[in-house]
Design a protein around this motif. Structure first.
Motif, PDB file in Angstrom:
ATOM      1  N   ASN A 188       0.823  -1.210   0.000  1.00  0.00           N
ATOM      2  CA  ASN A 188       0.000   0.000   0.000  1.00  0.00           C
ATOM      3  C   ASN A 188       0.855   1.258   0.000  1.00  0.00           C
ATOM      4  O   ASN A 188       0.574   2.242  -0.703  1.00  0.00           O
ATOM      5  N   ILE A 189       1.905   1.255   0.806  1.00  0.00           N
ATOM      6  CA  ILE A 189       2.786   2.427   0.920  1.00  0.00           C
ATOM      7  C   ILE A 189       3.526   2.664  -0.391  1.00  0.00           C
ATOM      8  O   ILE A 189       3.667   3.799  -0.854  1.00  0.00           O
TER       9      ILE A 189
ATOM     10  N   GLU B 266       2.528   1.772  -3.393  1.00  0.00           N
ATOM     11  CA  GLU B 266       1.573   2.231  -4.404  1.00  0.00           C
ATOM     12  C   GLU B 266       1.298   3.728  -4.254  1.00  0.00           C
ATOM     13  O   GLU B 266       1.295   4.479  -5.244  1.00  0.00           O
ATOM     14  N   TYR B 267       1.064   4.173  -3.009  1.00  0.00           N
ATOM     15  CA  TYR B 267       0.787   5.597  -2.770  1.00  0.00           C
ATOM     16  C   TYR B 267       1.963   6.462  -3.187  1.00  0.00           C
ATOM     17  O   TYR B 267       1.808   7.467  -3.894  1.00  0.00           O
ATOM     18  N   HIS B 268       3.164   6.078  -2.756  1.00  0.00           N
ATOM     19  CA  HIS B 268       4.329   6.906  -3.036  1.00  0.00           C
ATOM     20  C   HIS B 268       4.753   6.849  -4.505  1.00  0.00           C
ATOM     21  O   HIS B 268       5.463   7.745  -4.984  1.00  0.00           O
TER      22      HIS B 268
ATOM     23  N   HIS C 130       2.900   7.516  -6.868  1.00  0.00           N
ATOM     24  CA  HIS C 130       2.270   8.670  -7.516  1.00  0.00           C
ATOM     25  C   HIS C 130       3.051   9.965  -7.290  1.00  0.00           C
ATOM     26  O   HIS C 130       2.731  10.991  -7.900  1.00  0.00           O
ATOM     27  N   GLN C 131       4.052   9.934  -6.414  1.00  0.00           N
ATOM     28  CA  GLN C 131       4.814  11.144  -6.103  1.00  0.00           C
ATOM     29  C   GLN C 131       6.058  11.305  -6.974  1.00  0.00           C
ATOM     30  O   GLN C 131       6.747  12.316  -6.873  1.00  0.00           O
TER      31      GLN C 131
ATOM     32  N   GLY D 190      -1.245   3.686   3.446  1.00  0.00           N
ATOM     33  CA  GLY D 190      -0.269   3.928   2.385  1.00  0.00           C
ATOM     34  C   GLY D 190       0.352   5.307   2.442  1.00  0.00           C
ATOM     35  O   GLY D 190       1.442   5.521   1.908  1.00  0.00           O
ATOM     36  N   THR D 191      -0.328   6.268   3.069  1.00  0.00           N
ATOM     37  CA  THR D 191       0.261   7.592   3.265  1.00  0.00           C
ATOM     38  C   THR D 191       1.394   7.487   4.274  1.00  0.00           C
ATOM     39  O   THR D 191       1.477   6.526   5.037  1.00  0.00           O
ATOM     40  N   ASN D 192       2.258   8.485   4.293  1.00  0.00           N
ATOM     41  CA  ASN D 192       3.425   8.407   5.172  1.00  0.00           C
ATOM     42  C   ASN D 192       3.104   8.933   6.564  1.00  0.00           C
ATOM     43  O   ASN D 192       2.436   9.965   6.701  1.00  0.00           O
TER      44      ASN D 192
ATOM     45  N   SER E  54       8.323  12.213   1.841  1.00  0.00           N
ATOM     46  CA  SER E  54       7.843  11.787   0.531  1.00  0.00           C
ATOM     47  C   SER E  54       9.009  11.373  -0.354  1.00  0.00           C
ATOM     48  O   SER E  54      10.182  11.507   0.024  1.00  0.00           O
TER      49      SER E  54
END
Length: 431
Positions: free
Chosen positions: A88-89, A91-93, A95-96, A360-362, A378
């Motif tokens: 999850n983490i 996948e979220y990161h 996008h950054q 998934g967010t930090n 990030s």
């Protein structure tokens, strides 16, 4: 838990962490440790590990056998949770991620930005009697997504010279091969300056106690750091539709971290404020970390009652919390008005713990009001950017007068001549 009625005619009274603390002794101690590690290397690290952690080490690093053994001692459900959280983490990161780019102008000028990952990063993980595998995931995955090739982890061992098996499993799942058995200021010194056994890194990230924070402050400039983080914070913004038991549980989820953790409710409902105060007292009883949580609530807990939710949002922006939960009837309605918060949790099922571990967010977030000007950890924290400039002959000739005018008004004649010599050369060639 005290209830305070917000008076718009005077500034909000805030008790920020560290405002009345004396850091001089901590700083002096940290400087001594850092200098000793720079001079004596591994020998100094072993000595401090013996003094502070009770471990008598002869090797700075975790062995492959220790990692294999860790898998045998960690419950399969925990390993699965680590793997799913990591997915999850990541996948979220993902996008950054940023890319290099170029732009052109009609005169032939090309300008751009080259985005490059850092060569190396150091991940500090608090340890000893505690285990924080989630910290490893949050600190390491953005670096991996950025493309950092060399990652070193440091964490204090227990008195037997061992790291918690869940910590080793999390590191292994991410492919971290270099794990240093060291904590505190000595670990930060090892990462920043290296020893005979380890090359230094370019950036250090990760939370820690006041000695770790002071050490990161001392080495900043020689290496980069993520932030100087204080104790954990939560603010809950709620109206009369919110459940008092949910709010109390979420406030205590941060209060149990540390006696200096901050837990605050901001609401326009006097009835809810009273219910939450009662629920906090009820849920405190029997909590495994009751003594810690009770002290945090007494010293850094508060309930602010406002005339309206709009006024409550203003209070939230003044607090600029690390974690903000919005438990109102229409939580998305207020998202645009919230300017200052490290992470914003919308709705009654978005408990702060979801962000701490799994969404998934930090969870490495700005604290102590610094969300006014800083952001969560990030991918961008592990990248650096270089400006790219290609000036054409036409662009130089056409703009030389403007460039030299600015150079000379600042008193830099050589700057101006560096442009003019090129312009003369082009003029002579044309003749």
């Amino acid at each position: 838990m005290k209830i305070e009625y917000v008076d718009t005619s005077r500034p909000l009274t805030l008790k920020r962490y560290g405002e009345d603390g004396n850091q001089a002794l901590v700083t002096e101690s940290v400087r001594t440790i850092i200098q000793d590690v720079r001079q004596r290397g591994d020998e100094a690290v072993f000595a401090y590990t013996k003094t502070f952690d009770g471990a008598d080490l002869t090797d700075l690093f975790v062995s492959a056998d220790e990692v294999r053994s860790a898998y045998e001692r960690v419950d399969c459900d925990v390993v699965t949770a680590i793997q799913k959280a990591a997915k999850n983490i990541r996948e979220y990161h993902g996008h950054q991620q940023q890319k290099s780019w170029m732009m052109t102008r009609e005169d032939g000028t090309m300008l751009g930005q080259k985005v490059t990952p850092l060569d190396s990063a150091g991940i500090y993980v608090p340890g000893g009697t505690a285990a924080y595998p989630s910290t490893i995931l949050m600190d390491t995955i953005p670096a991996l997504v950025a493309g950092v090739e060399r990652i070193v982890m440091a964490s204090p061992p227990d008195e037997n010279g061992q790291l918690h098996p869940a910590v080793l499993v999390a590191a292994a799942e991410l492919g971290i091969q270099t794990i240093v058995k060291a904590g505190g200021a000595q670990a930060i010194a090892v990462l920043a300056y290296g020893t005979e056994s380890l090359e230094p890194v370019d950036k250090i990230v990760g939370p820690g106690n006041q000695f770790v924070a002071a050490a990161k402050r001392e080495v900043y400039g020689h290496v980069d750091i993520d932030m100087i983080a204080g104790p954990s914070e939560i603010v809950v913004l709620a109206d009369e539709s919110a459940r008092a038991d949910y709010i109390a549980a979420d406030l205590l989820s941060q209060a149990e971290h540390d006696v200096q953790a901050s837990a605050i409710l901001v609401t326009n409902s006097e009835s809810l404020a009273t219910q939450v105060r009662e629920q906090v007292e009820r849920q405190l009883q029997g909590l495994p970390r009751e003594t810690i949580a009770r002290q945090a609530i007494a010293d850094y807990g508060a309930i602010y009652v406002t005339d309206s939710i709009k006024q409550a949002v203003d209070v939230v922006n003044t607090l600029a919390p690390e974690h903000l939960e919005v438990l109102t009837e229409q939580p998305f309605e207020w998202l645009g008005s919230i300017k200052h918060a490290g992470a914003i949790f919308l709705g009654e099922y978005s408990a702060e713990a979801v962000g701490d571990y799994f969404a998934g967010t930090n969870h490495v977030l700005p604290t102590n009001g610094t969300a006014r000007f800083s952001s969560p950890l990030s991918v961008d924290d592990f990248m650096k950017k270089s400006s790219v400039i290609h000036y054409s002959k036409k662009a130089l000739v056409d703009n030389s007068q403007h460039i030299t005018a600015l150079a000379r008004v600042e008193g830099f004649e050589a700057h101006a001549r560096a442009v003019e010599i090129r312009k003369r050369k082009e003029r002579d060639d044309d003749e």
